[in-house]
Design an enzyme around this catalytic site. Structure first.
Site, PDB file in Angstrom:
ATOM      1  N   ARG A   1       0.909  -1.170  -0.031  1.00  0.00           N
ATOM      2  CA  ARG A   1       0.094   0.052  -0.019  1.00  0.00           C
ATOM      3  C   ARG A   1       0.948   1.210  -0.038  1.00  0.00           C
ATOM      4  O   ARG A   1       1.820   1.278   0.933  1.00  0.00           O
ATOM      5  CB  ARG A   1      -0.733   0.087   1.032  1.00  0.00           C
ATOM      6  CG  ARG A   1      -1.741   1.005   1.473  1.00  0.00           C
ATOM      7  CD  ARG A   1      -2.311   1.223   2.710  1.00  0.00           C
ATOM      8  NE  ARG A   1      -3.453   0.078   2.874  1.00  0.00           N
ATOM      9  CZ  ARG A   1      -4.785   0.370   2.796  1.00  0.00           C
ATOM     10  NH1 ARG A   1      -5.222   1.746   2.632  1.00  0.00           N
ATOM     11  NH2 ARG A   1      -5.472  -0.561   3.068  1.00  0.00           N
TER      12      ARG A   1
ATOM     13  N   SER B   1       0.143   4.631   0.553  1.00  0.00           N
ATOM     14  CA  SER B   1       0.105   5.391   1.636  1.00  0.00           C
ATOM     15  C   SER B   1       0.418   4.834   2.771  1.00  0.00           C
ATOM     16  O   SER B   1       0.858   5.437   3.875  1.00  0.00           O
ATOM     17  CB  SER B   1      -1.404   5.752   1.838  1.00  0.00           C
ATOM     18  OG  SER B   1      -2.206   4.863   2.079  1.00  0.00           O
TER      19      SER B   1
ATOM     20  N   TYR C   1      -0.196  12.812  -4.090  1.00  0.00           N
ATOM     21  CA  TYR C   1       0.201  12.000  -5.137  1.00  0.00           C
ATOM     22  C   TYR C   1       0.543  12.811  -6.461  1.00  0.00           C
ATOM     23  O   TYR C   1       1.313  12.729  -7.260  1.00  0.00           O
ATOM     24  CB  TYR C   1      -0.678  11.082  -5.395  1.00  0.00           C
ATOM     25  CG  TYR C   1      -1.161  10.032  -4.461  1.00  0.00           C
ATOM     26  CD1 TYR C   1      -0.261  10.035  -3.122  1.00  0.00           C
ATOM     27  CD2 TYR C   1      -1.462   8.702  -4.647  1.00  0.00           C
ATOM     28  CE1 TYR C   1      -0.574   8.994  -2.164  1.00  0.00           C
ATOM     29  CE2 TYR C   1      -1.488   7.683  -3.602  1.00  0.00           C
ATOM     30  CZ  TYR C   1      -1.140   7.859  -2.546  1.00  0.00           C
ATOM     31  OH  TYR C   1      -0.983   6.772  -1.621  1.00  0.00           O
TER      32      TYR C   1
ATOM     33  N   GLU D   1      -4.369   1.154 -10.550  1.00  0.00           N
ATOM     34  CA  GLU D   1      -4.271   1.181  -9.291  1.00  0.00           C
ATOM     35  C   GLU D   1      -5.590   0.834  -8.481  1.00  0.00           C
ATOM     36  O   GLU D   1      -6.054   1.601  -7.631  1.00  0.00           O
ATOM     37  CB  GLU D   1      -3.890   2.785  -8.792  1.00  0.00           C
ATOM     38  CG  GLU D   1      -3.387   2.758  -7.270  1.00  0.00           C
ATOM     39  CD  GLU D   1      -2.909   4.154  -7.013  1.00  0.00           C
ATOM     40  OE1 GLU D   1      -2.552   5.195  -7.981  1.00  0.00           O
ATOM     41  OE2 GLU D   1      -2.232   4.239  -5.879  1.00  0.00           O
TER      42      GLU D   1
END
Lengths: 341, 341
Positions: free
Chosen positions: B70, B72, B193, B283
């Protein structure tokens, strides 16, 4: 009428730079401070300094430019709050003189004497001065006075509310525009500007600012940063955050300019963003000054791209070129009506 | 074959979060540290945790996902360098197990044990471990380990050179991907991002990194941030900086994925960026998980948008869906050849 809502005074006479050098040198050595903020610039010198803008207006077919101090020149992070105020006053006064000399070509928008970590409330006296005394129709609001370190709170924080109250009272919109970057990660016009546009939109999407300020109006420049290209992402994130659709949540208050320097970008902008939210702009003479070898025209001659979008009706074009600007900047509209009368 | 080059493990079992809580609680109270990095997760639990990804692959028609921890979750700014390393090792090991269990569905890409202010050189042992021992085909490189304050040098700085040397030696590309943001100005998936993608590209445009590393390959995710939408700006800025045309200066080394969640964005991407520089990605399951009410399909079902671009020939589509991925990730290509043999 063709109104370009995004022009900066990027052709300043040398005296302006000399003053700024002395002003900042004065931080280290008070003996170097400029004796006066009176630059001794004649009207002739000022008129001469904007000849190129006037030639481009004629050549490209725009009538009027909303004109503000050089964006990268604001540099709110440099010096002290007092330095920012002195520099802002001088910069706004120059804009005022040019717009008074050429009222059919330029209408004034101001900078604010922001400083990182200092309440935007302190900017209200200068805001009131330029709007009420000098007839400015808008301001540039820097969402990151730190110049690339983003140390002040997001735009939805109550920290900013005093300046929003003043903007609403005065009926002037703010363009959300950062200045130069002192962070080596961020090229000013290639990263910091575009990132700030994207960041501001996302902050507004996350918050509910316009519930508190239903009459506040923001213009996000440079075609909205990355936002229209990622319009699906923002619609989807809004849904995940249980926000109303963008049209309802933000688009009564948030507008995008057309500073996107190729046709495919302008076509995408006009396809995904409602026509009522798009204001013509070129930011000339600005970040990108060359001629595009693919077209033989200046990159920032954005009117050409808009003219090429076959899907835009004449009514749509009128909104983008004039109608939306007069609606978002009511003091501009009043000025134009007074001039016509 | 349809290869989705951008998938993260966003459906981790609860044990992973519990470990992380204890690990970070241990910073304040060492008694709370997890006794072991052995989570006791059975193969069955891991297989179950990716069922949704497998269902989406089938439903949307993709074959293989390049799978990494992941994004994040990397959170390089949290804790200490040792915490980052322990967390990275555990995260990479989980990816390795899943990719070993499902070699026809997932191929592994790793995270690096970065920490703000610490030389990326320290990441080389973990990079070598995951590539040489575990068979990973790429890594995610965080250009801002500070999580939104951008306190480390730009990607073109010699600070980063040791990791680039290792990437080139190992023949693995890096996806330039930030992690979560601890700066309240930046929403992670809506601002940080996208800004990082734009920033990275602009740093590369300003520099001459690929003169020093002609074989280094970077993938810029999320459709390149704002870059394709502002392709004219970047072409123009490059000219002003006297750089060679983008095709020559950057496009032998820089690639964009297709994580753009609406058709107009994908159409623009494929129109302005050469087809050799576009790699299919969604994604999923990621930032935007809902169904677009305008289409009735998932926002992140990006294959649909690509299928709609009439201008793409079958050969173009094959490059985007498979050929470019095999070229940019040579270790993926070798793996696929070995599997077919």
């Amino acid at each position: 009428m063709i109104i370009d809502i995004h022009g900066h005074y990027t052709t300043e006479p040398q005296a302006v730079f000399t003053f700024r050098d002395k002003q900042l040198a004065g931080l280290a050595d008070p003996a170097r401070r400029p004796a006066s903020a009176e630059l001794g610039l004649s009207d002739e010198v000022l008129l001469k300094s904007v000849e190129k803008q006037l030639a481009f207006q004629k050549e490209r077919g725009s009538d009027l430019t909303i004109f503000s101090p050089r964006a990268s020149g604001m540099a709110h992070h440099v010096g002290t709050e007092a330095v920012s105020l002195e520099w802002t006053t001088l910069s706004n006064d120059l804009i005022h003189r040019i717009c008074t000399l050429l009222p059919h070509n330029f209408v004034a928008v101001g900078q604010l004497p922001q400083f990182p970590g200092v309440s935007p409330k302190n900017c209200i006296p200068e805001l009131e001065r330029i709007v009420e005394k000098l007839g400015f129709v808008g301001v540039n609001l820097n969402p990151d006075p730190s110049g690339g370190y983003w140390t002040d709170p997001p735009l939805t924080d109550k920290y900013w509310y005093p300046i929003y109250e003043a903007l609403v009272d005065l009926e002037v919109p703010a363009m959300i525009h950062v200045s130069s970057s002192c962070n080596p990660n961020f090229h000013a016009t290639g990263a910091h500007y575009i990132n700030a546009d994207t960041t501001a939109f996302m902050q507004l999407l996350q918050g509910d600012l316009f519930k508190d300020f239903p009459k506040l109006k923001f213009v996000i420049p440079h075609g909205g940063g990355a936002v229209p290209y990622h319009w699906g992402r923002y619609r989807g994130l809004g849904m995940m955050m249980k926000k109303p659709p963008l049209a309802e949540h933000l688009l009564q208050n948030v507008f995008f300019d057309t500073c996107v320097y190729h046709y495919p970008g302008i076509r995408l902008l006009t396809e995904v963003v409602p026509v009522d939210n798009i204001l013509f702009a070129s930011e000339m003479i600005g970040a990108v000054q060359g001629v595009d070898p693919q077209t033989g025209h200046y990159f920032d001659d954005t009117k050409r791209y808009i003219d090429q979008v076959a899907e835009l009706s004449e009514a749509d074009q009128n909104k983008i070129f004039e109608g939306n600007a007069r609606r978002v900047y009511p003091r501009l509209d009043a000025k134009l009506k007074a001039m016509a009368a």
